[in-house]
Structures are given as structure tokens and as C-alpha cells.
Motif scaffolding. Structure first.
Motif, short mmCIF file in Angstrom:
data_model
loop_
_atom_site.label_atom_id
_atom_site.label_comp_id
_atom_site.label_asym_id
_atom_site.label_seq_id
_atom_site.Cartn_x
_atom_site.Cartn_y
_atom_site.Cartn_z
N CYS A 83 0.85 -1.20 0.00
CA CYS A 83 0.00 0.00 0.00
C CYS A 83 0.88 1.25 0.00
O CYS A 83 0.59 2.24 -0.66
CB CYS A 83 -0.92 0.03 1.21
N CYS B 127 2.27 3.60 -3.04
CA CYS B 127 1.56 4.78 -3.54
C CYS B 127 1.13 5.70 -2.40
O CYS B 127 1.11 6.91 -2.56
CB CYS B 127 0.35 4.36 -4.35
N HIS B 128 0.72 5.13 -1.27
CA HIS B 128 0.37 5.93 -0.10
C HIS B 128 1.66 6.10 0.69
O HIS B 128 1.93 5.38 1.65
CB HIS B 128 -0.73 5.23 0.70
N TYR C 233 -3.45 9.17 4.07
CA TYR C 233 -4.64 8.56 4.69
C TYR C 233 -5.25 9.52 5.72
O TYR C 233 -6.32 9.23 6.26
CB TYR C 233 -4.27 7.26 5.39
N ARG D 78 -13.59 0.02 0.71
CA ARG D 78 -12.63 0.80 -0.09
C ARG D 78 -11.24 0.19 -0.01
O ARG D 78 -10.53 0.06 -1.00
CB ARG D 78 -12.62 2.24 0.43
N CYS E 59 -8.87 -2.20 -3.13
CA CYS E 59 -7.50 -1.94 -3.59
C CYS E 59 -6.75 -3.24 -3.86
O CYS E 59 -5.85 -3.28 -4.68
CB CYS E 59 -6.73 -1.12 -2.56
N SER F 226 -5.11 -2.15 -7.48
CA SER F 226 -3.73 -1.69 -7.30
C SER F 226 -2.79 -2.84 -6.96
O SER F 226 -1.63 -2.86 -7.37
CB SER F 226 -3.67 -0.65 -6.18
N VAL G 51 -13.19 9.56 -1.75
CA VAL G 51 -11.84 10.06 -1.52
C VAL G 51 -11.82 11.07 -0.38
O VAL G 51 -12.80 11.77 -0.13
CB VAL G 51 -11.19 10.68 -2.77
N GLY G 52 -10.66 11.15 0.26
CA GLY G 52 -10.55 11.89 1.50
C GLY G 52 -10.55 13.39 1.34
O GLY G 52 -10.49 13.94 0.24
N SER H 154 -7.72 14.86 -0.62
CA SER H 154 -7.60 14.40 -2.01
C SER H 154 -8.56 15.12 -2.93
O SER H 154 -8.45 15.00 -4.14
CB SER H 154 -7.89 12.90 -2.10
N TRP I 138 -10.59 15.70 -6.78
CA TRP I 138 -9.91 14.54 -7.33
C TRP I 138 -10.62 14.09 -8.57
O TRP I 138 -11.84 13.98 -8.53
CB TRP I 138 -9.88 13.40 -6.31
N LYS J 222 -5.88 10.03 -13.47
CA LYS J 222 -5.63 9.77 -12.04
C LYS J 222 -4.14 9.56 -11.77
O LYS J 222 -3.60 10.08 -10.80
CB LYS J 222 -6.43 8.56 -11.59
C1 HEC Z 1 -0.54 1.52 -7.45
C2 HEC Z 1 -0.83 2.55 -6.47
C3 HEC Z 1 -1.69 2.22 -5.27
C4 HEC Z 1 -1.54 1.17 -4.39
C5 HEC Z 1 -0.50 0.09 -4.41
C6 HEC Z 1 -2.60 1.31 -3.41
N1 HEC Z 1 -3.34 2.42 -3.68
FE1 HEC Z 1 -4.87 3.14 -2.57
N2 HEC Z 1 -5.16 4.61 -3.92
C7 HEC Z 1 -4.37 4.86 -5.02
C8 HEC Z 1 -4.90 6.00 -5.73
C9 HEC Z 1 -4.31 6.61 -7.02
C10 HEC Z 1 -6.05 6.43 -5.02
C11 HEC Z 1 -6.97 7.60 -5.38
C12 HEC Z 1 -8.34 7.24 -5.67
C13 HEC Z 1 -8.75 6.45 -6.89
O1 HEC Z 1 -8.25 5.35 -7.15
O2 HEC Z 1 -9.63 6.92 -7.59
C14 HEC Z 1 -6.18 5.54 -3.89
C15 HEC Z 1 -7.16 5.64 -2.92
C16 HEC Z 1 -7.23 4.88 -1.78
C17 HEC Z 1 -8.19 5.09 -0.71
C18 HEC Z 1 -9.28 6.14 -0.73
C19 HEC Z 1 -8.93 7.34 0.03
C20 HEC Z 1 -8.33 8.52 -0.64
O3 HEC Z 1 -8.88 9.58 -0.49
O4 HEC Z 1 -7.28 8.43 -1.30
C21 HEC Z 1 -7.93 4.16 0.26
C22 HEC Z 1 -8.62 4.00 1.59
C23 HEC Z 1 -6.82 3.36 -0.23
N3 HEC Z 1 -6.43 3.82 -1.46
C24 HEC Z 1 -6.27 2.31 0.47
C25 HEC Z 1 -5.27 1.48 -0.05
C26 HEC Z 1 -4.79 0.30 0.63
C27 HEC Z 1 -5.24 -0.17 1.99
C28 HEC Z 1 -3.85 -0.26 -0.18
C29 HEC Z 1 -3.09 -1.54 0.02
C30 HEC Z 1 -3.91 -2.73 0.24
C31 HEC Z 1 -3.72 0.61 -1.35
N4 HEC Z 1 -4.61 1.64 -1.23
C32 HEC Z 1 -2.82 0.41 -2.37
C33 HEC Z 1 -3.26 4.16 -5.40
C34 HEC Z 1 -2.82 3.00 -4.80
#
Ligand code: HEC
Ligand code: HEC
Length: 300
Positions: free
Chosen positions: A77, A80-81, A94, A117, A121, A125, A162-163, A166, A169, A230
Motif C-alpha cells: 500500500c 503509492c500511499h 490517509y 474501499r 485496492c 492496485s 476520496v478523502g 484528495s 480529485w 488519475k
Molecule cells: C498503485 C498505487 C496504489 C496502491 C499500491 C494502493 N493504492 Fe490506494 N489509492 C491509489 C490512488 C491513485 C487512489 C486515489 C483514488 C482512486 O483510485 O480513484 C487511492 C485511494 C485509496 C483510498 C481512498 C482514500 C483517498 O482519499 O485516497 C484508500 C482508503 C486506499 N487507497 C487504500 C489502499 C490500501 C489499503 C492499499 C493496500 C492494500 C492501497 N490503497 C494500495 C493508489 C494505490
């Protein structure tokens, strides 16, 4: 003043249609302008243990014993986060995320919880399988993400999942460039070679601990990052690592170049656990298929 009933209904419909197009006014609460730092201490007792577990999973998703079987690539996670979502980088933190749930998600055409949510992922992702709702890993990640927003007001989001930090967005300037056709993949290749290849490899497969950005071990075509608008919105604020400075055009071009390479295609039903182990998948769009590469966009 009297208004005819039919006129009043007509006016109400026009107002509703306007709101649906523009989104309902949100946030309704006042939040600090920039994301506050995470709380200084973990919660006491069992809750604190769950928060720490969630943090460990976010940092080590593809190797952690509770989640590795649900991950199908080399990402965590935190890939990207950044910094486990603790820092204030826009489109990655977050902090300010938990307060917006339950939220309406246009992708699932459903109101989703924070747990939903997080689990979604894993399908996109992480190119893996959705862990069950209510599993220890799921609760732990939701606990960690919620703890990071301690003290902020609760403000369910009627428009997008989305938070607070963000939205808007995706980035409006980025969306404008892509939607007007201002995308140059050749220029994106030059940006990539000059500013990204040292860490992500000229072949996109990553170098050492630096993660792949395309190919079998990367995010799949259903991920937010695979969408150039995005992906570029994220890259603009987060890459090159520790030195984010790309112009809007560079961010768009480089993500069009990245997403013009092969990666796993996304067929949603392949990413749900077998019936009986799946729990509830909360979506009104259960059949999505997105083919890679995702750039150039395919004609419908
Ligand atoms: C490859 C990149 C990537 C990975 C790896 C990833 N995320 Fe994300 N995530 C994003 C992006 C870009 C967004 C923005 C929203 C969208 O997808 O429309 C997002 C949005 C989110 C959000 C919504 C909140 C917000 O406002 O951004 C949550 C909660 C979240 N991810 C949790 C996770 C978790 C938990 C994991 C691991 C299991 C994870 N993500 C792995 C790219 C990633
Ligand atoms: C100094 C090394 C470095 C440079 C330069 C760099 N990145 Fe990254 N990038 C990283 C690291 C490290 C991560 C994962 C963050 C983590 O795990 O803490 C990452 C994550 C990513 C991700 C999300 C995860 C994935 O692998 O898909 C994308 C997309 C990305 N970078 C694109 C770019 C682009 C585009 C550029 C050039 C404009 C760039 N990066 C430049 C080191 C770098």
C-alpha cells in the motif's frame, strides 16, 4: 408568492439534475487547511495492537503473513500511499480519509464503507484477491487509517470515496489537458528516461527496492493509477520520490508513456474470492473488464 405545483416540481428536477452533474456541495464540516500530523501515540490496549498491525500490513502488504496470499504483484500500500499514508502529500495521505465514509462510489455505483474501499485496492492496485470483510487484516487496516484521522470531524462524502485532502480529485488542470487531447507519449518517454528510469528501470521493472511501474508485477488495468488522469494527478504531487516537481504536461505525458506498456488486464470476477469465502462484495457494477495497455484509450 404562489408557484404552480408543476412549475415547482420542474424547478426541483432542474436543481437535482444540476447537483447530480456538479456533485453535492461537500465538505459540510470545516477541516484544517493542511493534513494535521498523525497522533503522537498509539491507542491503548487491543485497539493499539490492531492499529500497529494495520500499519505493518500497509508497509509490507505483499510479504505480510495476513495479506501476502491476497496480493498478486510486488507492491505494498505504501508504494503509492507514501510513508504509509502518514504524510501530507496530496492524493496519497490517509489523513482525512476515514471521516468521509460511508461514501458514494461512482465506480461501484454504491455507498461503500472504509473497509470496502480498502479491500477493493487488493483487486486493482495490488492485482490480487479481495480479502473477506471483517477479517483481521481488513479491520486492522481500517483501524490504522481511522486512527490517522483522530480528532477530525466526521463528514460522509456523497460524491466520491476520496478523502478531505484528495478532493478535488482528480486534479482539474491534469484532467483538462488529457480531455483536450494534449498528450505526447514521445515526450513522456524523454521525461521517463531523464527523471524516472534511474529508480524504476528503463524497462519499467524496478531496480532493487524500487517498484515496477509496468509489466506482470505492477498494478493492473483496473487500478486508479492505470487511468492517465488519475495517475498523472498522483505523480504530480508524489514523484520523483522526495522531489515532486513535474509540470502538469510532464506528469500527463509520462503517465501516458508508463500506461502505454503491458500490464495485467482486469476482469473483476477473477479478483473476487470463491463464493462462500468472499463475504459481501458491495457493488452494482460486478462485471467490469478493462484491457491493458490503458493508453491510448480504446474506441468504444
Ligand atoms: C498503485 C498505487 C496504489 C496502491 C499500491 C494502493 N493504492 Fe490506494 N489509492 C491509489 C490512488 C491513485 C487512489 C486515489 C483514488 C482512486 O483510485 O480513484 C487511492 C485511494 C485509496 C483510498 C481512498 C482514500 C483517498 O482519499 O485516497 C484508500 C482508503 C486506499 N487507497 C487504500 C489502499 C490500501 C489499503 C492499499 C493496500 C492494500 C492501497 N490503497 C494500495 C493508489 C494505490
Ligand atoms: C529516487 C527514486 C525514484 C524516482 C527518481 C522516481 N520514483 Fe517513482 N517510486 C519510487 C519509490 C521508492 C516508490 C515506492 C514508494 C515506497 O515504497 O516508499 C515509487 C512509486 C512510484 C509509483 C507507484 C508504485 C508503482 O510502482 O507503480 C509510480 C507510478 C511511480 N513511482 C512513478 C514514477 C515516475 C513517473 C517517475 C518519474 C517522473 C518516478 N516515479 C521517479 C522511487 C522513485
Amino acid at each position: 408568492m404562489q408557484m404552480k405545483k408543476s412549475h415547482a416540481i420542474g424547478l426541483a428536477l432542474v436543481l437535482l439534475a444540476g447537483l447530480a452533474a456538479a456533485g453535492f456541495p461537500w465538505p459540510t464540516q470545516s477541516f484544517p487547511k493542511t493534513p494535521p500530523p498523525p497522533p503522537g501515540e498509539y491507542p491503548q490496549g487491543e485497539l493499539g495492537e490492531m492499529v500497529k498491525l494495520g500499519e505493518a500490513i500497509v508497509m509490507n502488504t505483499n510479504t505480510h503473513p495476513l495479506t501476502k496470499d491476497y496480493v498478486g504483484n510486488d507492491l505494498q500500500c505504501k508504494s503509492c500511499h507514501l510513508n504509509g499514508g502518514k504524510t501530507g502529500n496530496r492524493y496519497a495521505t490517509y489523513v482525512g480519509v476515514a471521516p468521509v465514509y460511508p461514501a458514494y462510489s461512482p465506480r461501484e455505483k454504491a455507498v461503500v464503507s472504509l473497509e470496502d474501499r480498502v479491500l477493493n485496492c487488493f483487486m486493482r492496485s495490488m492485482n490480487g484477491t479481495r480479502p473477506p470483510v471483517g477479517s483481521k487484516a481488513s479491520i486492522a487496516m481500517a483501524a490504522y487509517i481511522t486512527w490517522l484521522s483522530s480528532g477530525l470531524p466526521v463528514d460522509p462524502n456523497p460524491n466520491q470515496p476520496v478523502g478531505v485532502y484528495s478532493t478535488p480529485w482528480p486534479d482539474p488542470a491534469i484532467a483538462k489537458l488529457v480531455n483536450s487531447g494534449s498528450v505526447d507519449v514521445e515526450h513522456g518517454k524523454q521525461v521517463y528516461e531523464a527523471q524516472c528510469a534511474a529508480c524504476h528501470g528503463a524497462d519499467g521493472q524496478g531496480v532493487g527496492a524500487f517498484p515496477p511501474v509496468w509489466g506482470d508485477r505492477s498494478y493492473n488495468a483496473g487500478a486508479g493509477m492505470a487511468n492517465v488522469i488519475k495517475g498523472a494527478s498522483w505523480v504530480k504531487y508524489n514523484m520523483p520520490l522526495g522531489n515532486a516537481h513535474l509540470s502538469d504536461q510532464e506528469a500527463v505525458d509520462v503517465m501516458a508513456y508508463v500506461n502505454s506498456h503491458p500490464r495485467p488486464s482486469f476482469k473483476l470476477t477473477d479478483h473476487l474470492a470463491p463464493a462462500g469465502e468472499a463475504g459481501v462484495y458491495n457493488s452494482n457494477v460486478p462485471q467490469q473488464i478493462i484491457e491493458a495497455p490503458t493508453w491510448p484509450p480504446k474506441k468504444k
